[in-house]
Motif scaffolding. Sequence first.
Motif, short mmCIF file in Angstrom:
data_model
loop_
_atom_site.label_atom_id
_atom_site.label_comp_id
_atom_site.label_asym_id
_atom_site.label_seq_id
_atom_site.Cartn_x
_atom_site.Cartn_y
_atom_site.Cartn_z
N LEU A 71 0.82 -1.21 0.00
CA LEU A 71 0.00 0.00 0.00
C LEU A 71 0.86 1.26 0.00
N ARG A 72 1.86 1.29 0.86
CA ARG A 72 2.72 2.47 0.95
C ARG A 72 4.07 2.17 0.32
N MET A 73 4.28 2.76 -0.85
CA MET A 73 5.52 2.60 -1.60
C MET A 73 5.99 3.97 -2.07
N SER A 127 -10.83 -4.38 -15.65
CA SER A 127 -10.99 -5.74 -15.14
C SER A 127 -9.73 -6.25 -14.43
N ALA A 128 -8.70 -5.40 -14.33
CA ALA A 128 -7.45 -5.81 -13.68
C ALA A 128 -7.71 -6.25 -12.25
N ARG A 129 -7.08 -7.35 -11.86
CA ARG A 129 -7.30 -7.92 -10.52
C ARG A 129 -6.10 -7.63 -9.63
N VAL A 130 -6.37 -6.97 -8.51
CA VAL A 130 -5.30 -6.51 -7.62
C VAL A 130 -5.61 -6.90 -6.18
N ILE A 131 -4.57 -7.36 -5.48
CA ILE A 131 -4.66 -7.62 -4.05
C ILE A 131 -3.68 -6.69 -3.35
N VAL A 132 -4.14 -6.01 -2.31
CA VAL A 132 -3.26 -5.18 -1.50
C VAL A 132 -2.74 -6.04 -0.35
N LEU A 133 -1.42 -6.06 -0.17
CA LEU A 133 -0.78 -6.79 0.93
C LEU A 133 0.02 -5.76 1.72
N THR A 134 -0.41 -5.47 2.94
CA THR A 134 0.16 -4.35 3.67
C THR A 134 0.21 -4.62 5.17
N LEU A 164 -3.23 -8.50 5.35
CA LEU A 164 -2.11 -7.99 6.13
C LEU A 164 -0.91 -8.90 5.93
N LYS A 165 0.28 -8.34 6.11
CA LYS A 165 1.49 -9.10 5.83
C LYS A 165 1.75 -10.23 6.83
#
Length: 233
Positions: A84-86, A104-111, A132-133
């Motif tokens: 998320l924070r980069m 339609s792009a598929r995204v997962i946030v890992l933070t 979460l990480k």
Amino acid sequence: MTSALKFKARLPAAAPSPPKHGLENQGTDKLRVLIADDHVTVTAGLASIIGLQSDMAVVAEAANGREAVDQWRKHRPDLALLDLRMPVLDGVGAINEIRLEDASARVIVLTTFDTDNEIHRAIKAGARGYLLKDARREELLDCIRRVSRGEMCIPPSLLEKLAAGVGSEPLTGRELDVLTLLARGKSNKQIGANLYISETTVKAHLRSIFAKLNVLSRTEAIAAASRRGLVQL
């Protein structure tokens, strides 16, 4: 005819094609994943976990949001796994740019951030998953597979935080400006000077902020705003 056959038999066999190595070495039936995180150890760990799966392959890696967008354009992965924070461009900014080109792009946030504001921003931008990480490896892999099938993947505990944040009255843009300066230790006079408003107006904004955050003091307002991800200390 006989001499021609003998001539062909003496021709050397074609040399086998050299094996492919690196991130592009995957079968067409594998789920192609892009990883973006500014911590090298995190990226390496994720690549190792995903690379061990028979149905997944890492096709690209990025160290910031801008690189993530560039790598996505180059490789067109099936799914992107973003921090998320980069630096340069954050995860939400990267999601916005990617989805402008492909809705339609598929995204997962890992933070590591689990505030309702962070979750809301990511989902609003178009993230289909939020983890979460410290999630277990099995949970991560399950989330990747679910999102690749078009499902949403957000743990119940994070959904509760998201619902709580959505249920509360949102702060206005000006109130967020006041709150940000408040968190930086600015006085009412300094806040007014920065925003070109009077101290009386600043006090009015603070009363509204306190009411919306259900707090009684400046210190409580900063703490509550930090917990919700409205300000970064």
